[in-house]
Design a protein around this motif. Sequence first.
Motif, PDB file in Angstrom:
ATOM      1  N   THR A   7       0.864  -1.184   0.000  1.00 25.10           N
ATOM      2  CA  THR A   7       0.000   0.000   0.000  1.00 25.10           C
ATOM      3  C   THR A   7       0.900   1.234   0.000  1.00 25.10           C
ATOM      4  N   LEU A   8       0.668   2.134  -0.956  1.00 25.01           N
ATOM      5  CA  LEU A   8       1.468   3.355  -1.024  1.00 25.01           C
ATOM      6  C   LEU A   8       0.759   4.474  -0.279  1.00 25.01           C
ATOM      7  N   LEU A   9       1.476   5.123   0.623  1.00 14.24           N
ATOM      8  CA  LEU A   9       0.959   6.306   1.316  1.00 14.24           C
ATOM      9  C   LEU A   9       1.753   7.504   0.819  1.00 14.24           C
ATOM     10  N   PHE A  10       1.086   8.436   0.157  1.00 15.55           N
ATOM     11  CA  PHE A  10       1.734   9.639  -0.371  1.00 15.55           C
ATOM     12  C   PHE A  10       1.099  10.873   0.263  1.00 15.55           C
ATOM     13  N   THR A  11       1.937  11.700   0.901  1.00 17.07           N
ATOM     14  CA  THR A  11       1.405  12.919   1.508  1.00 17.07           C
ATOM     15  C   THR A  11       2.017  14.175   0.878  1.00 17.07           C
ATOM     16  N   GLY A  12       2.626  13.997  -0.275  1.00 16.90           N
ATOM     17  CA  GLY A  12       3.093  15.122  -1.092  1.00 16.90           C
ATOM     18  C   GLY A  12       2.688  14.823  -2.527  1.00 16.90           C
ATOM     19  N   PRO A  13       3.294  15.504  -3.494  1.00 16.72           N
ATOM     20  CA  PRO A  13       2.962  15.257  -4.904  1.00 16.72           C
ATOM     21  C   PRO A  13       3.306  13.828  -5.357  1.00 16.72           C
ATOM     22  N   LEU A  14       2.765  13.431  -6.515  1.00 15.87           N
ATOM     23  CA  LEU A  14       2.898  12.044  -6.976  1.00 15.87           C
ATOM     24  C   LEU A  14       4.072  11.807  -7.934  1.00 15.87           C
ATOM     25  N   THR A  15       4.977  12.760  -8.032  1.00 18.01           N
ATOM     26  CA  THR A  15       6.052  12.696  -9.025  1.00 18.01           C
ATOM     27  C   THR A  15       6.863  11.400  -8.967  1.00 18.01           C
ATOM     28  N   ASP A  16       7.258  10.988  -7.777  1.00 17.65           N
ATOM     29  CA  ASP A  16       8.078   9.776  -7.681  1.00 17.65           C
ATOM     30  C   ASP A  16       7.301   8.532  -8.110  1.00 17.65           C
ATOM     31  N   LEU A  17       6.013   8.507  -7.852  1.00 17.43           N
ATOM     32  CA  LEU A  17       5.202   7.358  -8.286  1.00 17.43           C
ATOM     33  C   LEU A  17       5.073   7.347  -9.809  1.00 17.43           C
ATOM     34  N   ALA A  18       4.825   8.507 -10.400  1.00 17.62           N
ATOM     35  CA  ALA A  18       4.715   8.579 -11.864  1.00 17.62           C
ATOM     36  C   ALA A  18       6.012   8.112 -12.514  1.00 17.62           C
ATOM     37  N   ARG A  19       7.143   8.545 -11.980  1.00 18.85           N
ATOM     38  CA  ARG A  19       8.443   8.134 -12.536  1.00 18.85           C
ATOM     39  C   ARG A  19       8.691   6.651 -12.323  1.00 18.85           C
ATOM     40  N   ALA A  20       8.299   6.130 -11.161  1.00 12.39           N
ATOM     41  CA  ALA A  20       8.487   4.699 -10.886  1.00 12.39           C
ATOM     42  C   ALA A  20       7.671   3.864 -11.869  1.00 12.39           C
ATOM     43  N   LEU A  21       6.454   4.300 -12.173  1.00 10.83           N
ATOM     44  CA  LEU A  21       5.597   3.549 -13.093  1.00 10.83           C
ATOM     45  C   LEU A  21       6.146   3.584 -14.521  1.00 10.83           C
ATOM     46  N   ASP A  22       6.748   4.710 -14.916  1.00 17.54           N
ATOM     47  CA  ASP A  22       7.378   4.777 -16.237  1.00 17.54           C
ATOM     48  C   ASP A  22       8.591   3.852 -16.315  1.00 17.54           C
ATOM     49  N   GLU A  23       9.339   3.826 -15.229  1.00 16.70           N
ATOM     50  CA  GLU A  23      10.576   3.040 -15.167  1.00 16.70           C
ATOM     51  C   GLU A  23      10.292   1.542 -15.063  1.00 16.70           C
ATOM     52  N   ALA A  24       9.265   1.189 -14.296  1.00 17.33           N
ATOM     53  CA  ALA A  24       8.993  -0.222 -13.987  1.00 17.33           C
ATOM     54  C   ALA A  24       7.489  -0.491 -13.987  1.00 17.33           C
ATOM     55  N   PRO A  25       6.894  -0.591 -15.178  1.00 21.78           N
ATOM     56  CA  PRO A  25       5.436  -0.781 -15.258  1.00 21.78           C
ATOM     57  C   PRO A  25       4.965  -2.043 -14.518  1.00 21.78           C
ATOM     58  N   ASP A  26       5.866  -3.009 -14.332  1.00 22.14           N
ATOM     59  CA  ASP A  26       5.501  -4.260 -13.651  1.00 22.14           C
ATOM     60  C   ASP A  26       5.048  -4.057 -12.204  1.00 22.14           C
ATOM     61  N   GLU A  72       2.919  -2.098 -11.056  1.00 17.18           N
ATOM     62  CA  GLU A  72       1.505  -1.725 -10.886  1.00 17.18           C
ATOM     63  C   GLU A  72       0.686  -2.846 -10.235  1.00 17.18           C
ATOM     64  N   GLU A  73       0.919  -4.071 -10.682  1.00 14.21           N
ATOM     65  CA  GLU A  73       0.107  -5.172 -10.132  1.00 14.21           C
ATOM     66  C   GLU A  73       0.520  -5.577  -8.721  1.00 14.21           C
ATOM     67  N   LYS A  74       1.661  -5.061  -8.258  1.00 11.83           N
ATOM     68  CA  LYS A  74       2.062  -5.354  -6.864  1.00 11.83           C
ATOM     69  C   LYS A  74       1.647  -4.238  -5.902  1.00 11.83           C
ATOM     70  N   ILE A  75       0.930  -3.247  -6.440  1.00 15.22           N
ATOM     71  CA  ILE A  75       0.459  -2.149  -5.576  1.00 15.22           C
ATOM     72  C   ILE A  75      -0.969  -2.450  -5.130  1.00 15.22           C
ATOM     73  N   GLU A  76      -1.136  -2.607  -3.835  1.00 11.35           N
ATOM     74  CA  GLU A  76      -2.455  -2.902  -3.260  1.00 11.35           C
ATOM     75  C   GLU A  76      -3.412  -1.735  -3.502  1.00 11.35           C
ATOM     76  N   ARG A  77      -2.942  -0.538  -3.190  1.00 13.59           N
ATOM     77  CA  ARG A  77      -3.701   0.685  -3.412  1.00 13.59           C
ATOM     78  C   ARG A  77      -2.806   1.886  -3.142  1.00 13.59           C
ATOM     79  N   LEU A  78      -3.261   3.046  -3.582  1.00 12.27           N
ATOM     80  CA  LEU A  78      -2.582   4.308  -3.270  1.00 12.27           C
ATOM     81  C   LEU A  78      -3.499   5.109  -2.360  1.00 12.27           C
ATOM     82  N   VAL A  79      -2.986   5.489  -1.211  1.00 16.98           N
ATOM     83  CA  VAL A  79      -3.719   6.393  -0.323  1.00 16.98           C
ATOM     84  C   VAL A  79      -3.022   7.750  -0.424  1.00 16.98           C
ATOM     85  N   TRP A  80      -3.727   8.738  -0.953  1.00 16.32           N
ATOM     86  CA  TRP A  80      -3.073  10.015  -1.272  1.00 16.32           C
ATOM     87  C   TRP A  80      -3.790  11.203  -0.649  1.00 16.32           C
ATOM     88  N   MET A  81      -3.032  12.074   0.024  1.00 12.27           N
ATOM     89  CA  MET A  81      -3.564  13.383   0.393  1.00 12.27           C
ATOM     90  C   MET A  81      -3.424  14.273  -0.830  1.00 12.27           C
TER      91      MET A  81
END
Length: 312
Positions: free
Chosen positions: A123-142, A144-153
Motif C-alpha cells: 500500500t502506497l501512502l503519499f502525503t506530497g505530490p505524486l512525481t516519484d510514483l509517476a516516474r516509478a511507473l514509467d521506469e517499472a510498469p511491472d 503496478e500489479e504489486k500495488i495494493e492501493r494508493l492512499v493520497w492526500m
Amino acid sequence: MAKKQIYFNHDGGVDDLVSLFLLLQMDNIELTGVSVIPADCYLEPAVFASRKIMDRFGKAGLDVAESNSRGKNPFPKDWRMHAFLVDALPILNESGEIITPVAEKPAHLHMIDAIRNNPEKTTLLFTGPLTDLARALDEAPDIEEKIERLVWMGGTFREDGNVHEPEHDGTAEWNVFWDPEAAGRVWETNIEIDLVALESTNQVPLTLDVRERWARERKYIGVDFLGQCYAMVPPLVHFKTNSTYYLWDVLTTAFIGNTDLVKVQKVNSTVITDGPSQGRTVETPNGRPVNVVYDVNRDAFFDYMTELAKQV
Ligand code: AGV
Ligand code: CA
C-alpha cells in the motif's frame, strides 16, 4: 492477519513528519520504506528530521531515500522552511548521532525495489505530490500489479482549492498543483486510489482546543512532540491569511491505521494539467474512478492520533 505493508513518500511538512512519527506507533501496519520529495520542504532538513524521528520513535532497519524529482509549480519558501524547525528540535538531537542511513538509490528507484522485493502487495501512502510514483511507473510498469492501493492526500472536488497564486484560479489543491502531470499519469493506471481530499481535511483544522489538550497531556513524550511540532505553525487569529493549518496528512495517515474514522464515496474524475485551473481534480461522468474521503469523525480522529502518540 498479515499486517498491511506500507511504503511512505512524504514532502517534509510539519504534518508529513508528524505522520511519519504516528506510522511508527501503529502496530497493525508494517512500514517497508520511506522517501522524501523536496516539494513543501527543503530536502536536507526533511531527510535529517525523518532519520532522527525513525531513530527516536521507530524501529531500526530502514533507510530513507532522497527524491531527485522537481515540480512545475514551487511551494512558497515560508512553508518549505518548516522542516528546518522540526530538524532542530532538542528531542530529536538528544543522542547527538544519526543511525538510520540515507538510501543509495533515489526515491523512485528505492520504491520500485521495496515493491518488487516484498512477496506481499504494497500500500502506497503519499502525503506530497505524486512525481516519484509517476516516474516509478514509467521506469517499472511491472510494479503496478504489486500495488495494493494508493492512499493520497491530494485534490478536491469543491470550487475552492488551497492554491492562491498568480495566474491560477484557486480551484486546485497544492499536492496536485506542484506536479499536475504526475497526477495525470497515475490517473491513467488501474491502481485503486483512496483520495483524502480537502472535503475531509477541511473538517480537521488545528483548533486551539486541540493545542490545549496536547499541552495538558505533555507529560507523555509523544504528545509533547505533537505540541512542539505544531507550535511551528501557530494560529494567527488577528491576521486573516491562508495560514490555517489543517491535519491534511495526519488524517490520511490515520486512515491507513483506522479506516472507520471516515466516509468514502466513489467519484469519476479527471486531472486538469494545463492553464489557470491546472492541478484541479474535476468530477467527470466518464472519468477515472477514485474513492474520495469526504467526511471524518473529527473527535474520534483526534482521540486516535493522540492515543497513538501516548504509546511512545
Ligand atoms: O495541501 C495540503 C498539503 C499537505 O500535504 N500541504 C501541506 C500538507 O503537508 C500544502 C499546504 C497547503 N497549505 C499549507 C501547506 C500551509 N498553510 N502551510 C504549509 N503547507
Ligand atoms: Ca505534505
